[in-house]
Design a protein around this motif. Structure first.
Motif, PDB file in Angstrom:
ATOM      1  N   ILE A   3     -30.470 -36.298 -26.315  1.00  0.00           N
ATOM      2  CA  ILE A   3     -30.672 -36.793 -24.943  1.00  0.00           C
ATOM      3  C   ILE A   3     -32.156 -36.718 -24.585  1.00  0.00           C
ATOM      4  CG2 ILE A   3     -30.153 -36.368 -22.498  1.00  0.00           C
ATOM      5  CD1 ILE A   3     -27.397 -35.242 -23.533  1.00  0.00           C
ATOM      6  N   ALA A   4     -32.758 -35.557 -24.866  1.00  0.00           N
ATOM      7  CA  ALA A   4     -34.180 -35.388 -24.535  1.00  0.00           C
ATOM      8  C   ALA A   4     -35.044 -36.401 -25.273  1.00  0.00           C
ATOM      9  CB  ALA A   4     -34.620 -33.962 -24.872  1.00  0.00           C
ATOM     10  N   ALA A   5     -34.652 -36.724 -26.512  1.00  0.00           N
ATOM     11  CA  ALA A   5     -35.478 -37.631 -27.327  1.00  0.00           C
ATOM     12  C   ALA A   5     -35.331 -39.087 -26.907  1.00  0.00           C
ATOM     13  CB  ALA A   5     -35.097 -37.483 -28.798  1.00  0.00           C
ATOM     14  N   LEU A   6     -34.165 -39.468 -26.403  1.00  0.00           N
ATOM     15  CA  LEU A   6     -33.883 -40.905 -26.243  1.00  0.00           C
ATOM     16  C   LEU A   6     -33.743 -41.385 -24.797  1.00  0.00           C
ATOM     17  CD1 LEU A   6     -31.196 -41.292 -29.085  1.00  0.00           C
ATOM     18  CD2 LEU A   6     -33.642 -41.701 -29.239  1.00  0.00           C
ATOM     19  N   GLU A   7     -33.453 -40.487 -23.857  1.00  0.00           N
ATOM     20  CA  GLU A   7     -33.053 -40.937 -22.517  1.00  0.00           C
ATOM     21  C   GLU A   7     -34.133 -41.738 -21.786  1.00  0.00           C
ATOM     22  OE1 GLU A   7     -32.113 -37.538 -20.016  1.00  0.00           O
ATOM     23  OE2 GLU A   7     -34.013 -36.577 -20.511  1.00  0.00           O
ATOM     24  N   ALA A   8     -35.406 -41.468 -22.089  1.00  0.00           N
ATOM     25  CA  ALA A   8     -36.467 -42.148 -21.332  1.00  0.00           C
ATOM     26  C   ALA A   8     -36.809 -43.528 -21.897  1.00  0.00           C
ATOM     27  CB  ALA A   8     -37.724 -41.272 -21.325  1.00  0.00           C
ATOM     28  N   LEU A   9     -36.193 -43.894 -23.006  1.00  0.00           N
ATOM     29  CA  LEU A   9     -36.531 -45.191 -23.629  1.00  0.00           C
ATOM     30  C   LEU A   9     -36.114 -46.347 -22.719  1.00  0.00           C
ATOM     31  CD1 LEU A   9     -35.391 -44.668 -27.333  1.00  0.00           C
ATOM     32  CD2 LEU A   9     -37.740 -44.818 -26.474  1.00  0.00           C
ATOM     33  N   ASP A  10     -36.972 -47.354 -22.698  1.00  0.00           N
ATOM     34  CA  ASP A  10     -36.681 -48.544 -21.891  1.00  0.00           C
ATOM     35  C   ASP A  10     -35.840 -49.515 -22.734  1.00  0.00           C
ATOM     36  OD1 ASP A  10     -36.693 -50.616 -20.108  1.00  0.00           O
ATOM     37  OD2 ASP A  10     -38.720 -51.289 -20.630  1.00  0.00           O
ATOM     38  N   VAL A  11     -34.553 -49.191 -22.891  1.00  0.00           N
ATOM     39  CA  VAL A  11     -33.663 -50.031 -23.700  1.00  0.00           C
ATOM     40  C   VAL A  11     -32.356 -50.271 -22.944  1.00  0.00           C
ATOM     41  CG1 VAL A  11     -34.580 -49.333 -25.953  1.00  0.00           C
ATOM     42  CG2 VAL A  11     -32.737 -47.990 -24.913  1.00  0.00           C
ATOM     43  N   ASP A  12     -31.674 -51.362 -23.332  1.00  0.00           N
ATOM     44  CA  ASP A  12     -30.396 -51.683 -22.681  1.00  0.00           C
ATOM     45  C   ASP A  12     -29.270 -50.786 -23.178  1.00  0.00           C
ATOM     46  OD1 ASP A  12     -31.601 -53.930 -21.415  1.00  0.00           O
ATOM     47  OD2 ASP A  12     -31.438 -55.025 -23.306  1.00  0.00           O
ATOM     48  N   ALA A  13     -29.385 -50.334 -24.431  1.00  0.00           N
ATOM     49  CA  ALA A  13     -28.273 -49.552 -24.998  1.00  0.00           C
ATOM     50  C   ALA A  13     -28.754 -48.766 -26.198  1.00  0.00           C
ATOM     51  CB  ALA A  13     -27.140 -50.492 -25.426  1.00  0.00           C
ATOM     52  N   PHE A  14     -28.005 -47.716 -26.534  1.00  0.00           N
ATOM     53  CA  PHE A  14     -28.178 -46.999 -27.800  1.00  0.00           C
ATOM     54  C   PHE A  14     -27.085 -47.514 -28.732  1.00  0.00           C
ATOM     55  CE2 PHE A  14     -29.298 -43.746 -24.464  1.00  0.00           C
ATOM     56  CZ  PHE A  14     -30.671 -43.927 -24.572  1.00  0.00           C
ATOM     57  N   ILE A  15     -27.502 -48.111 -29.845  1.00  0.00           N
ATOM     58  CA  ILE A  15     -26.538 -48.785 -30.718  1.00  0.00           C
ATOM     59  C   ILE A  15     -26.153 -47.893 -31.882  1.00  0.00           C
ATOM     60  CG2 ILE A  15     -26.192 -50.786 -32.241  1.00  0.00           C
ATOM     61  CD1 ILE A  15     -26.398 -51.523 -29.285  1.00  0.00           C
ATOM     62  N   VAL A  16     -24.845 -47.801 -32.140  1.00  0.00           N
ATOM     63  CA  VAL A  16     -24.328 -46.946 -33.197  1.00  0.00           C
ATOM     64  C   VAL A  16     -23.472 -47.804 -34.127  1.00  0.00           C
ATOM     65  CG1 VAL A  16     -23.184 -44.749 -33.652  1.00  0.00           C
ATOM     66  CG2 VAL A  16     -24.068 -45.215 -31.384  1.00  0.00           C
ATOM     67  N   ASN A  17     -23.606 -47.593 -35.438  1.00  0.00           N
ATOM     68  CA  ASN A  17     -22.765 -48.339 -36.385  1.00  0.00           C
ATOM     69  C   ASN A  17     -21.823 -47.416 -37.149  1.00  0.00           C
ATOM     70  OD1 ASN A  17     -24.490 -47.070 -38.109  1.00  0.00           O
ATOM     71  ND2 ASN A  17     -25.590 -48.909 -38.755  1.00  0.00           N
ATOM     72  N   ALA A  18     -21.713 -46.178 -36.726  1.00  0.00           N
ATOM     73  CA  ALA A  18     -20.784 -45.216 -37.339  1.00  0.00           C
ATOM     74  C   ALA A  18     -19.799 -44.798 -36.247  1.00  0.00           C
ATOM     75  CB  ALA A  18     -21.544 -44.007 -37.869  1.00  0.00           C
ATOM     76  N   ALA A  19     -18.524 -45.143 -36.443  1.00  0.00           N
ATOM     77  CA  ALA A  19     -17.535 -44.970 -35.369  1.00  0.00           C
ATOM     78  C   ALA A  19     -17.425 -43.518 -34.900  1.00  0.00           C
ATOM     79  CB  ALA A  19     -16.183 -45.470 -35.850  1.00  0.00           C
ATOM     80  N   GLY A  20     -17.469 -42.587 -35.853  1.00  0.00           N
ATOM     81  CA  GLY A  20     -17.336 -41.171 -35.478  1.00  0.00           C
ATOM     82  C   GLY A  20     -18.483 -40.723 -34.598  1.00  0.00           C
ATOM     83  N   CYS A  21     -19.694 -41.167 -34.933  1.00  0.00           N
ATOM     84  CA  CYS A  21     -20.867 -40.808 -34.110  1.00  0.00           C
ATOM     85  C   CYS A  21     -20.755 -41.456 -32.736  1.00  0.00           C
ATOM     86  CB  CYS A  21     -22.162 -41.277 -34.760  1.00  0.00           C
ATOM     87  SG  CYS A  21     -22.360 -40.765 -36.461  1.00  0.00           S
ATOM     88  N   GLY A  22     -20.357 -42.724 -32.713  1.00  0.00           N
ATOM     89  CA  GLY A  22     -20.273 -43.447 -31.437  1.00  0.00           C
ATOM     90  C   GLY A  22     -19.318 -42.768 -30.467  1.00  0.00           C
ATOM     91  N   ALA A  23     -18.134 -42.391 -30.987  1.00  0.00           N
ATOM     92  CA  ALA A  23     -17.142 -41.746 -30.109  1.00  0.00           C
ATOM     93  C   ALA A  23     -17.701 -40.425 -29.576  1.00  0.00           C
ATOM     94  CB  ALA A  23     -15.849 -41.513 -30.881  1.00  0.00           C
ATOM     95  N   HIS A  24     -18.408 -39.699 -30.441  1.00  0.00           N
ATOM     96  CA  HIS A  24     -18.935 -38.399 -30.013  1.00  0.00           C
ATOM     97  C   HIS A  24     -20.083 -38.574 -29.010  1.00  0.00           C
ATOM     98  CE1 HIS A  24     -19.349 -34.119 -30.221  1.00  0.00           C
ATOM     99  NE2 HIS A  24     -20.627 -34.222 -30.503  1.00  0.00           N
ATOM    100  N   LEU A  25     -20.975 -39.520 -29.273  1.00  0.00           N
ATOM    101  CA  LEU A  25     -22.094 -39.758 -28.344  1.00  0.00           C
ATOM    102  C   LEU A  25     -21.564 -40.191 -26.973  1.00  0.00           C
ATOM    103  CD1 LEU A  25     -24.389 -41.667 -30.851  1.00  0.00           C
ATOM    104  CD2 LEU A  25     -25.005 -39.509 -29.767  1.00  0.00           C
ATOM    105  N   LYS A  26     -20.499 -41.000 -26.984  1.00  0.00           N
ATOM    106  CA  LYS A  26     -19.906 -41.425 -25.708  1.00  0.00           C
ATOM    107  C   LYS A  26     -19.235 -40.249 -24.992  1.00  0.00           C
ATOM    108  CE  LYS A  26     -19.181 -46.310 -26.817  1.00  0.00           C
ATOM    109  NZ  LYS A  26     -18.219 -47.414 -27.056  1.00  0.00           N
ATOM    110  N   GLY A  27     -18.997 -39.163 -25.721  1.00  0.00           N
ATOM    111  CA  GLY A  27     -18.369 -37.983 -25.117  1.00  0.00           C
ATOM    112  C   GLY A  27     -19.361 -36.888 -24.731  1.00  0.00           C
TER     113      GLY A  27
END
Ligand code: SF4
Ligand code: SF4
Length: 425
Positions: free
Chosen positions: A243-267
């Protein structure tokens, strides 16, 4: 120890009490399908967690550990449940409690600490580990391990892919044509160490569709494997770092291509809900996480893929279909590829037995589920098997190899990238 230790990581009684014991989830549960035992069904496991809450069963009892350990955390029961039981949350909390209560020898504790705190959060270590494993496999390491009686390690080596790609990606993939968006690629730990080519393919596919992709160096493992194994404290540490590393980025989304990581990041919001300094930041971060297929469909494809001739079956990763409720988007993208025939796959929504580290911790059950899956793949007549998670990809490829089948196992983003290559060439 009777009952749960109080604190952040006890299964919440309110969540458990949502279960009305109707049994609708039973036919969807892979462990119930294989074992036919009520205590290895979602309903049985919830009942068991409730009896621990009531102090009638000890957390450290062998029965509790057995049935909670045998759960895949695949969350098929969540999809099936009409009462909204959030099973993933309660089983991960139960595992955290088990870790507090159960006795592990010093060697087992050391292995866990090394894997969760040293190996996974450091991509260069993990890449080295992946390269050594691939080399050991090529040199016949599995046969040698079997000969000396180390069957478990031999089975583990059989899962290792024949090649591994690692290395840093360019910091930016500029949008091709008019820029329609800007995203950050979450490059993951296993993905970065062994599937760097798939990360690059993901970025290229997005860029071809007018989406600029940045790949921040300051990110780390998402912490999913740690949380699934009951090490929620380690998982929270990694969440705060990401969160500390990525939250300030000026982007529309954080893109994940690994389903297990995506579910965890969304949690992450749930994971850090009891930390007043981080809970809001975690929720805001999680709201920006998108699976690559979800993002591509929502942006819309503007570049037309080229022709790929294949009979393809798509196997849903559990943490995409059940953890993120994403099943139509990958199929929609595959249907956009001319020449690719998408054939139905029986039980495509049932776990292949990979489930994080399940194929290591529960090899027999994992093998039974993999055999069942490969049987369905062979019956489908597919010559290409597509998934969207590195663990599933390795497991399915090992199953196909063991069956001697002529089926190519690929990640969805590699398939799309190949189709765009075909269009360009
Ligand atoms: S988890 Fe849901 S579907 Fe399963 S028994 Fe409980 S209420 Fe029914
Ligand atoms: S998470 Fe999967 S294995 Fe565990 S109880 Fe639910 S359906 Fe069964």
């Amino acid at each position: 120890m009777s009952g749960y230790a109080l604190g952040t990581d006890a299964p919440e009684k309110d969540l458990l009490s949502r279960c009305v014991h109707c049994g609708f989830c039973l036919p969807t549960c892979p462990t119930y399908a294989v074992l036919g035992v009520e205590m290895d069904s979602p309903r049985g496991r919830i009942k068991l967690m409730q009896t621990v809450w009531d102090g009638r069963v000890e957390v450290a009892s062998a029965g509790f550990a057995l049935h909670i350990d045998q759960c895949l955390d695949c969350r098929a029961c969540e999809t099936a449940c009409p009462s909204g039981v959030e099973y993933g949350k309660v089983v991960e909390a139960a595992r955290a409690q088990l870790e507090v209560a159960r006795h592990r020898g010093p060697a087992a504790r050391l292995v866990r600490a090394f894997a969760f705190r040293v190996l996974l959060p450091r991509p260069s270590f993990l890449a080295l580990f992946a390269r050594v494993s691939v080399l050991a496999k090529r040199l016949g390491g599995a046969t040698i391990l079997r000969l000396v009686g180390a069957r478990r390690l031999a089975d583990l080596l059989a899962l290792v892919p024949s090649t591994a790609s690692s290395g840093a990606l360019p910091a930016t993939f500029p949008a091709i044509g008019a820029r329609r968006g800007r995203v950050a690629l979450f490059s993951g730990c296993v993905m970065r160490a062994a599937f760097a080519d798939t990360n690059a393919a993901t970025a290229r596919v997005l860029a071809r569709n007018g989406i600029e992709v940045v790949v921040p160096e300051e990110q780390t493992c998402c912490g999913a494997l740690q949380a699934h194994a009951g090490a929620r404290g380690d998982s929270r540490d990694l969440a705060r770092r990401n969160i500390a590393a990525l939250e300030a980025l000026d982007v529309d989304a954080f893109i994940v291509n690994a389903a297990g990581c995506g579910a965890h990041l969304k949690g992450y919001g749930w994971l850090l809900k009891d930390d007043p300094a981080w809970s809001k930041r975690a929720e805001a971060f999680a709201a920006r996480v998108k699976d690559a297929s979800e993002a591509l469909v929502s942006f819309g494809l503007v570049a037309r893929p080229g022709t790929l001739r294949a009979r393809a079956a798509y196997d849903d990763p559990c943490h995409l279909i059940h953890g993120q409720r994403i099943s139509e988007q990958p199929r929609e993208l595959l249907r956009a590829i001319p020449g690719l025939e998408l054939v139905p796959l029986t039980e495509a929504d049932m776990c292949c037995g990979s489930a994080g580290t399940y194929n290591v911790s529960q090899p027999e059950l994992s093998r039974a589920l993999l055999d069942r899956k490969i049987g369905h793949v062979l019956a489908s007549g597919a010559n290409m098997l597509i998934t969207a998670n590195p663990g599933c990809q390795m497991q399915l490829a090992a199953g196909v190899r063991a069956a001697g089948a002529r089926v190519t196992v690929m990640h969805l983003m590699d398939v799309l990238d190949q189709a765009y290559e075909a269009a360009a060439g």
